[in-house]
Design a protein around this motif. Structure first.
Motif, short mmCIF file in Angstrom:
data_model
loop_
_atom_site.label_atom_id
_atom_site.label_comp_id
_atom_site.label_asym_id
_atom_site.label_seq_id
_atom_site.Cartn_x
_atom_site.Cartn_y
_atom_site.Cartn_z
N ASP A 190 25.55 51.94 20.92
CA ASP A 190 24.55 51.82 21.99
C ASP A 190 23.52 52.95 21.90
OD1 ASP A 190 25.76 49.56 23.01
OD2 ASP A 190 26.81 50.61 24.62
N ILE A 191 24.00 54.16 21.64
CA ILE A 191 23.09 55.30 21.54
C ILE A 191 22.13 55.12 20.37
CG2 ILE A 191 22.97 57.77 20.96
CD1 ILE A 191 25.47 58.13 22.75
N ILE A 192 22.62 54.63 19.24
CA ILE A 192 21.75 54.37 18.09
C ILE A 192 20.67 53.35 18.46
CG2 ILE A 192 21.66 53.34 15.78
CD1 ILE A 192 24.47 54.61 15.29
N ASP A 193 21.07 52.28 19.14
CA ASP A 193 20.10 51.26 19.55
C ASP A 193 19.01 51.86 20.44
OD1 ASP A 193 21.31 49.21 18.15
OD2 ASP A 193 22.40 48.42 19.89
N LEU A 194 19.42 52.66 21.42
CA LEU A 194 18.46 53.27 22.34
C LEU A 194 17.58 54.28 21.63
CD1 LEU A 194 20.77 53.75 25.46
CD2 LEU A 194 18.89 52.11 25.24
N ALA A 195 18.20 55.10 20.78
CA ALA A 195 17.45 56.16 20.10
C ALA A 195 16.47 55.59 19.09
CB ALA A 195 18.42 57.12 19.41
N ALA A 196 16.83 54.50 18.45
CA ALA A 196 15.97 53.92 17.41
C ALA A 196 14.60 53.49 17.95
CB ALA A 196 16.66 52.73 16.75
N VAL A 197 14.55 53.14 19.23
CA VAL A 197 13.27 52.72 19.82
C VAL A 197 12.66 53.80 20.72
CG1 VAL A 197 13.76 50.26 19.67
CG2 VAL A 197 14.42 51.53 21.74
N SER A 198 13.30 54.97 20.76
CA SER A 198 12.83 56.04 21.65
C SER A 198 12.57 57.35 20.90
CB SER A 198 13.87 56.31 22.75
OG SER A 198 14.16 55.15 23.47
N THR A 199 12.28 57.25 19.60
CA THR A 199 12.19 58.47 18.80
C THR A 199 11.10 59.41 19.29
OG1 THR A 199 10.82 57.32 17.17
CG2 THR A 199 13.18 57.43 16.73
N ALA A 200 9.95 58.87 19.70
CA ALA A 200 8.87 59.74 20.18
C ALA A 200 9.29 60.46 21.46
CB ALA A 200 7.61 58.92 20.43
N LEU A 201 9.98 59.75 22.33
CA LEU A 201 10.42 60.36 23.59
C LEU A 201 11.54 61.37 23.36
CD1 LEU A 201 10.29 57.21 25.87
CD2 LEU A 201 8.62 59.04 25.69
N ILE A 202 12.37 61.13 22.35
CA ILE A 202 13.40 62.12 21.99
C ILE A 202 12.72 63.42 21.55
CG2 ILE A 202 15.19 62.70 20.28
CD1 ILE A 202 15.98 59.69 20.41
N ASP A 203 11.69 63.28 20.72
CA ASP A 203 10.95 64.47 20.27
C ASP A 203 10.36 65.22 21.45
OD1 ASP A 203 11.41 64.42 17.58
OD2 ASP A 203 9.54 63.39 17.06
N LEU A 204 9.81 64.49 22.40
CA LEU A 204 9.18 65.11 23.57
C LEU A 204 10.22 65.86 24.39
CD1 LEU A 204 6.63 65.52 25.27
CD2 LEU A 204 7.17 63.38 26.44
N ILE A 205 11.36 65.24 24.64
CA ILE A 205 12.43 65.91 25.39
C ILE A 205 12.90 67.14 24.63
CG2 ILE A 205 14.83 65.67 26.15
CD1 ILE A 205 12.93 64.27 28.04
N TRP A 206 13.04 67.03 23.32
CA TRP A 206 13.50 68.15 22.50
C TRP A 206 12.53 69.34 22.61
CZ3 TRP A 206 18.04 69.25 20.68
CH2 TRP A 206 18.17 70.24 19.71
N GLN A 207 11.23 69.04 22.63
CA GLN A 207 10.22 70.11 22.75
C GLN A 207 10.33 70.85 24.08
OE1 GLN A 207 6.37 68.27 22.13
NE2 GLN A 207 7.07 67.30 20.24
#
Length: 198
Positions: free
Chosen positions: A105-122
């Motif tokens: 499930d996490i892979i599915d969510l992360a695969a379409v949210s990569t830009a937002l993951i980067d933003l949160i990471w920043q």
């Protein structure tokens, strides 16, 4: 078109604009949901360089509504992840949900949210982000305890180890081309899974 027809047409457009702009306080929750759904699509398609205004346009709401709900992109990203975590929490509430299913499930969510993951990471050290880490840790803790009890996860594997693996997986996904994300994540998780086995 006669002057009267033109006035009627202009007045009708003005009325439609006023109706859209002033749907009352009851429209708030619907607008918020529409903005979150639009953000998922816009940032998946165009990355973080997509203009913030594109989210409002896709959602069919005004700029004012966008900024009332989400003053910046980080607030919008947090709302997307809160919604993601709502789904994950509902999934792990079932005693049948395994760690493999959670990771899938996490892979599915992360695969379409990569830009937002980067933003949160920043912005990971901002206080407003902390609750996301807390929520994910609780989700992982629930499943990890179940996996240990079932003998599928080594006793020496701490929840923090699983969280680290998830962080590494999502970081890997954010760097990969869209077509490669799923197979790459599955290979990486297979490596982690072997090291986590009892």
């Amino acid at each position: 078109m006669s002057d009267a027809g033109k006035r009627e047409s202009v007045n009708g457009a003005d009325d439609a604009a006023r109706t859209k702009a002033n749907r009352g306080p009851g429209a708030g929750p619907g607008n918020r949901r529409a903005l979150i759904a639009a953000a998922r699509e816009i940032f998946a398609e165009s990355g973080l360089n997509a203009p913030f205004s594109a989210v409002a346009k896709r959602a069919g709401v005004g700029q004012g509504s966008l900024y009332r709900h989400f003053p910046d992109k980080v607030a919008l990203a947090m709302a997307v992840f809160d919604e993601n975590f709502d789904a994950l929490e509902a999934s792990v509430a079932s005693p049948e949900t395994t760690l493999d299913a959670l990771i899938d499930d996490i892979i599915d969510l992360a695969a379409v949210s990569t830009a937002l993951i980067d933003l949160i990471w920043q912005h990971q050290h901002e206080e407003r982000i902390a609750h996301l880490t807390t929520r994910l840790a609780a989700i992982v803790g629930t499943v990890a305890a179940r996996e240990r009890a079932a003998g599928r996860l080594g006793e020496e594997v701490a929840d923090a180890d699983v969280l680290l693996a998830i962080t590494m997986l999502t970081d890997l996904l954010s760097r990969a081309d869209a077509a490669e994300r799923r197979p790459l994540a599955e290979r990486a998780w297979a490596i982690f899974r072997r090291s986590f086995a009892p």
